[in-house]
Design a protein around this motif. Structure first.
Motif, mmCIF file in Angstrom:
data_model
loop_
_atom_site.group_PDB
_atom_site.id
_atom_site.type_symbol
_atom_site.label_atom_id
_atom_site.label_comp_id
_atom_site.label_asym_id
_atom_site.label_seq_id
_atom_site.Cartn_x
_atom_site.Cartn_y
_atom_site.Cartn_z
ATOM 1 N N PHE A 163 -3.169 5.432 6.208
ATOM 2 C CA PHE A 163 -3.774 4.217 5.657
ATOM 3 C C PHE A 163 -5.172 4.093 6.258
ATOM 4 O O PHE A 163 -5.322 3.929 7.465
ATOM 5 C CB PHE A 163 -2.882 3.018 5.956
ATOM 6 C CG PHE A 163 -1.510 3.186 5.351
ATOM 7 C CD1 PHE A 163 -1.243 2.747 4.063
ATOM 8 C CD2 PHE A 163 -0.505 3.850 6.048
ATOM 9 C CE1 PHE A 163 0.008 2.940 3.485
ATOM 10 C CE2 PHE A 163 0.752 4.054 5.484
ATOM 11 C CZ PHE A 163 1.008 3.597 4.190
ATOM 12 N N GLN A 164 -6.175 4.181 5.379
ATOM 13 C CA GLN A 164 -7.545 4.382 5.827
ATOM 14 C C GLN A 164 -8.458 3.239 5.405
ATOM 15 O O GLN A 164 -8.524 2.872 4.240
ATOM 16 C CB GLN A 164 -8.085 5.703 5.270
ATOM 17 C CG GLN A 164 -9.539 5.977 5.632
ATOM 18 C CD GLN A 164 -9.946 7.394 5.268
ATOM 19 O OE1 GLN A 164 -9.304 8.357 5.657
ATOM 20 N NE2 GLN A 164 -11.019 7.520 4.498
ATOM 21 N N SER A 165 -9.187 2.715 6.396
ATOM 22 C CA SER A 165 -10.252 1.746 6.143
ATOM 23 C C SER A 165 -11.498 2.268 6.820
ATOM 24 O O SER A 165 -11.579 2.290 8.052
ATOM 25 C CB SER A 165 -9.882 0.369 6.704
ATOM 26 O OG SER A 165 -10.966 -0.536 6.531
ATOM 27 N N GLY A 166 -12.453 2.737 6.040
ATOM 28 C CA GLY A 166 -13.626 3.378 6.627
ATOM 29 C C GLY A 166 -13.216 4.635 7.368
ATOM 30 O O GLY A 166 -12.524 5.496 6.831
ATOM 31 N N ARG B 130 -1.789 12.149 2.320
ATOM 32 C CA ARG B 130 -2.319 11.287 1.269
ATOM 33 C C ARG B 130 -2.956 10.071 1.935
ATOM 34 O O ARG B 130 -2.294 9.373 2.714
ATOM 35 C CB ARG B 130 -1.193 10.820 0.337
ATOM 36 C CG ARG B 130 -0.735 11.865 -0.648
ATOM 37 C CD ARG B 130 0.320 11.278 -1.575
ATOM 38 N NE ARG B 130 1.587 11.060 -0.900
ATOM 39 C CZ ARG B 130 2.598 10.344 -1.399
ATOM 40 N NH1 ARG B 130 2.458 9.727 -2.568
ATOM 41 N NH2 ARG B 130 3.731 10.214 -0.736
ATOM 42 N N LYS B 131 -4.204 9.835 1.653
ATOM 43 C CA LYS B 131 -4.917 8.743 2.304
ATOM 44 C C LYS B 131 -4.996 7.547 1.362
ATOM 45 O O LYS B 131 -5.558 7.633 0.270
ATOM 46 C CB LYS B 131 -6.303 9.207 2.749
ATOM 47 C CG LYS B 131 -6.201 10.304 3.805
ATOM 48 C CD LYS B 131 -7.542 10.741 4.339
ATOM 49 C CE LYS B 131 -7.344 11.822 5.417
ATOM 50 N NZ LYS B 131 -8.632 12.276 5.998
ATOM 51 N N ILE B 132 -4.402 6.459 1.815
ATOM 52 C CA ILE B 132 -4.363 5.221 1.047
ATOM 53 C C ILE B 132 -5.489 4.328 1.535
ATOM 54 O O ILE B 132 -5.492 3.899 2.700
ATOM 55 C CB ILE B 132 -3.004 4.504 1.216
ATOM 56 C CG1 ILE B 132 -1.838 5.496 1.049
ATOM 57 C CG2 ILE B 132 -2.907 3.327 0.266
ATOM 58 C CD1 ILE B 132 -1.796 6.191 -0.279
ATOM 59 N N ASN B 133 -6.446 4.068 0.689
ATOM 60 C CA ASN B 133 -7.646 3.347 1.100
ATOM 61 C C ASN B 133 -7.507 1.841 0.894
ATOM 62 O O ASN B 133 -6.926 1.373 -0.083
ATOM 63 C CB ASN B 133 -8.862 3.855 0.326
ATOM 64 C CG ASN B 133 -9.264 5.256 0.766
ATOM 65 O OD1 ASN B 133 -9.719 5.458 1.881
ATOM 66 N ND2 ASN B 133 -9.086 6.230 -0.123
ATOM 67 N N TYR B 134 -8.054 1.117 1.834
ATOM 68 C CA TYR B 134 -8.166 -0.341 1.774
ATOM 69 C C TYR B 134 -9.393 -0.695 2.605
ATOM 70 O O TYR B 134 -9.943 0.160 3.306
ATOM 71 C CB TYR B 134 -6.908 -1.021 2.321
ATOM 72 C CG TYR B 134 -6.676 -0.748 3.784
ATOM 73 C CD1 TYR B 134 -7.025 -1.675 4.756
ATOM 74 C CD2 TYR B 134 -6.127 0.465 4.207
ATOM 75 C CE1 TYR B 134 -6.843 -1.410 6.112
ATOM 76 C CE2 TYR B 134 -5.937 0.737 5.550
ATOM 77 C CZ TYR B 134 -6.292 -0.204 6.493
ATOM 78 O OH TYR B 134 -6.114 0.053 7.828
ATOM 79 N N SER B 135 -9.841 -1.935 2.562
ATOM 80 C CA SER B 135 -11.059 -2.303 3.303
ATOM 81 C C SER B 135 -10.895 -3.645 3.982
ATOM 82 O O SER B 135 -10.539 -4.650 3.331
ATOM 83 C CB SER B 135 -12.265 -2.365 2.356
ATOM 84 O OG SER B 135 -12.559 -1.096 1.823
ATOM 85 N N LEU C 241 0.807 -1.223 0.000
ATOM 86 C CA LEU C 241 0.000 0.000 0.000
ATOM 87 C C LEU C 241 0.835 1.266 0.000
ATOM 88 O O LEU C 241 0.427 2.291 -0.561
ATOM 89 C CB LEU C 241 -0.928 0.030 1.227
ATOM 90 C CG LEU C 241 -1.990 -1.054 1.330
ATOM 91 C CD1 LEU C 241 -2.861 -0.797 2.557
ATOM 92 C CD2 LEU C 241 -2.848 -1.113 0.077
ATOM 93 N N GLN D 94 -8.014 5.451 10.567
ATOM 94 C CA GLN D 94 -6.816 5.909 9.888
ATOM 95 C C GLN D 94 -5.580 5.568 10.728
ATOM 96 O O GLN D 94 -5.570 5.789 11.942
ATOM 97 C CB GLN D 94 -6.883 7.422 9.640
ATOM 98 C CG GLN D 94 -8.052 7.824 8.760
ATOM 99 C CD GLN D 94 -8.077 9.309 8.480
ATOM 100 O OE1 GLN D 94 -7.217 9.831 7.781
ATOM 101 N NE2 GLN D 94 -9.054 10.011 9.019
#
Length: 640
Positions: free
Chosen positions: A158-161, A295-300, A111, A164
């Motif tokens: 690193f953001q999930s919903g 910078r927000k790196i999105n994942y779930s 990521l 962060q």
């Protein structure tokens, strides 16, 4: 399972061999599997754990750098399908220099890569010989052999919903302004630190304090993973310290110098962190100091199951569990109360204090505070006018305790029986004294307050209130009766803590006869004694039978006001904390009572007298709690 915005995080320390990437990767995989098995959603590994931290000039060897990239590639592939965010340490060769980095892996993908900002080069550290600072790197990407355009820099979240997570590396935490401060201001509720801090005498205590302090300053959870004993070489020794802190509290830590693969996990409360930040204006205003935009790196995550809920929930959050800390807390609160009352006495120029003594906990504590205050000011205790005001429900036990305590403390003791005055008042307003309703009770409370106020006027004294924080929360006072005083010394002390304060004084008391009275007061049920005694002359009215257990209400109060939690989350926590004391139906019943009374009784709190704030929860309308007296409670009812 409903997550309630909890997440399990892990700090890992794999067995490492210096410069043996193959062995290190194998042990990292073991720790990843352990973390997954324990339902962790984040696992943080030590600094440079893929190669080991102490490779020294081998970091300048292409063979090691190439092998490190292959190791990261292997771990990246291994992360596929595991539903866990993984932070591992490895060098990065890019743009003709080498960086000390955290590689963030999730579900088979790299990521992002976070470089170390502060490169130590003092005492036993020589990192500038091999590594370049990444402090100025923002909005960059790098190409790896197995993945192109990988986000690279110190500006990554690193953001999930709504969750962060940010990362920094070892020395970054020791700097004057750690990168984690900016990451938190940018929104990170969890900070991971990949570290290789060696062991010297007393360093561990400092390191633990530093982690706890940074978690408090950032209002974040801080996951610290230190390099293990396998890193030890030449002149340095590593202990593999693992620490998980949340907003200043250490949730979990390990015993250092373990020689096997190890992880430590803890459940982190994201709601608690978010709501603390909402309240804190200084935190909000500090966002203007941000030198870059994250910078927000999105994942779930597929699932937010944290496994068995093993986070400790203290059933008495106002009272420290540790006996020594509890003693220190009581001593400090007692001193704050006395200092506050001393200031009010000096400011008004009054030399007399007036207090109604019932033989109960609250008035006993208030009297002890007055005595301490008068001793502090050098005032004569005979200027403490203690008044017992027996009525229809006064029992021999409470009466005798009140009389004995006042006399043993050498106060000016007086007795005013209120029965005749109340009967006359019933006659005046046309109330049948045989009807034991709210009028019957409140007439007595207001008569007592009137007498105390009139004595204060007559003697030039200050009426000291006795009501506590729990009673304020529930509105358990008679408006313009015991609700009113000239200074309320107990107003921010919850009932569960009142007991410990009285016990603290009793245990410190050198005169056995006074200590004995205090201990008997502690053993007496909490009662307003406003209804007639039963046939045996004993207490006929117990407060907790009417409004519910104070330990439950103090628990509700703490998490409602201090944390801002929803009733559903408060109920969830209460079921865990009181699983051996109350069933769910009982907890839910009294929670509904708390919400109903808290909202409907705000008008009383809007008109309370001054009193000292002693803890983090206060209901003073001039200080901590500003609430409309007519606010609807519909959104907070458990049926909603």
């Amino acid at each position: 399972m409903e997550s309630m915005n909890f997440i399990r995080a892990a700090a890992a320390c794999p067995v490492t061999r210096v410069a043996d990437v193959h062995a290190n990767v194998a042990n990292i995989k073991v720790c990843i599997d352990k973390a997954v098995h324990e339902h962790a959603k984040l696992v943080v590994f030590p600094e440079l754990c893929v190669t080991s931290y102490t490779c020294a000039d081998l970091f300048l060897q292409k063979q090691l750098l190439d092998e490190a990239e292959l190791g990261v590639r292997e771990l990246c592939a291994y992360s596929a399908g595991k539903d866990i965010l993984i932070a591992v340490g490895a060098p990065l060769y890019a743009q003709t220099v080498v960086y000390n980095c955290a590689y963030i892996l999730f579900d088979g993908k790299l990521l992002g890569i976070v470089p170390k900002s502060y490169i130590p080069n003092y005492e036993e550290f020589y990192e500038r010989r091999w590594f370049t600072s990444g402090k100025g790197i923002i909005n960059h990407t790098v190409d790896m052999s197995f993945q192109k355009d990988v986000p690279f820099g110190i500006d990554l979240l690193f953001q999930s919903g709504a969750l962060q997570i940010g990362f920094e590396i070892c020395e970054d935490l020791w700097s004057v302004v750690p990168p984690s401060s900016y990451l938190s201001l940018a929104g990170a509720q969890i900070i991971g630190n990949l570290s290789a801090s060696n062991e010297v005498v007393s360093k561990s205590g400092y390191r633990e304090a530093l982690v706890a302090s940074q978690s408090a300053k950032c209002m974040a959870s801080y996951i610290y993973s230190g390099a293990g004993t396998g890193e030890s070489t030449t002149d340095v020794v590593f202990g593999g310290e693992l620490l998980i802190a949340e907003n200043g509290t250490m949730l979990n830590k390990n015993k250092r110098f373990q020689r096997d693969n190890e992880i430590k996990t803890s459940i982190v409360d994201i709601d608690r962190l978010n709501l603390q930040r909402i309240k804190n204006i200084s935190f909000r205003e500090a966002t203007s100091t941000m030198p870059w935009t994250a910078r927000k790196i999105n994942y779930s995550f597929e699932h937010m199951d944290y496994g068995v809920f093993d986070r400790e929930i203290d059933k008495h959050p106002f009272v420290p569990a540790d006996a020594k800390q509890r003693e220190q807390r009581c001593s400090e609160i007692f001193s704050i109360q006395a200092a506050a009352l001393a200031k009010r006495m000096e400011h008004t120029g009054l030399k007399n204090a007036v207090i109604g003594i019932s033989g109960g906990l609250d008035s006993t504590l208030a009297l002890l505070v007055i005595v301490k205050t008068f001793d502090l000011l050098g005032y004569d205790r005979k200027n403490i006018i203690t008044v017992t005001l027996p009525g229809f429900g006064t029992t021999d036990r409470t009466y005798q305790n009140a009389v004995s305590l006042c006399k043993k403390l050498e106060t000016d003791f007086r007795e005013v029986n209120i029965v005749a005055a109340c009967l006359q008042h019933f006659k005046d307003i046309g109330h049948d004294p045989a009807i034991h309703d709210v009028t019957y009770e409140n007439v007595q409370a207001r008569e007592r307050t009137q007498i105390l106020m009139d004595i204060a006027n007559k003697e030039g004294g200050l009426v000291v209130g006795t009501g506590d924080l729990s009673e304020l929360a529930l509105g358990w006072s008679t408006y313009n009766g015991d609700h009113m005083s000239m200074y309320a010394v107990n107003c921010s002390v919850p009932k569960t803590l009142v007991r410990y304060l009285v016990r603290y004084v009793a245990e410190e008391e050198t005169r056995e006869e006074i200590a004995a009275i205090l201990f008997d007061v502690l053993d007496t049920p909490v009662t307003p004694e406003l209804l007639p005694k039963n046939g045996e002359g004993k207490i006929a009215q117990k407060t907790e039978d009417i409004v519910g257990p104070y330990e439950l209400h103090d628990f509700f109060l703490y998490y409602f006001v201090r944390s801002g939690f929803t009733p559903a989350k408060i109920l969830f926590l209460a079921k865990i904390a009181f699983k051996d004391s109350y069933d769910e139906a009982t907890i839910q019943k009294w929670l509904q009572t708390f919400i109903r009374r808290f909202f409907s009784m705000q008008f009383k709190r809007s008109a309370i007298p001054d009193g000292p704030k002693v803890g983090t929860v206060s209901l003073s309308p001039r200080g901590d709690w500003r609430m409309p007296s007519d606010a609807s409670r519909n959104l907070w009812t458990t049926e909603h």
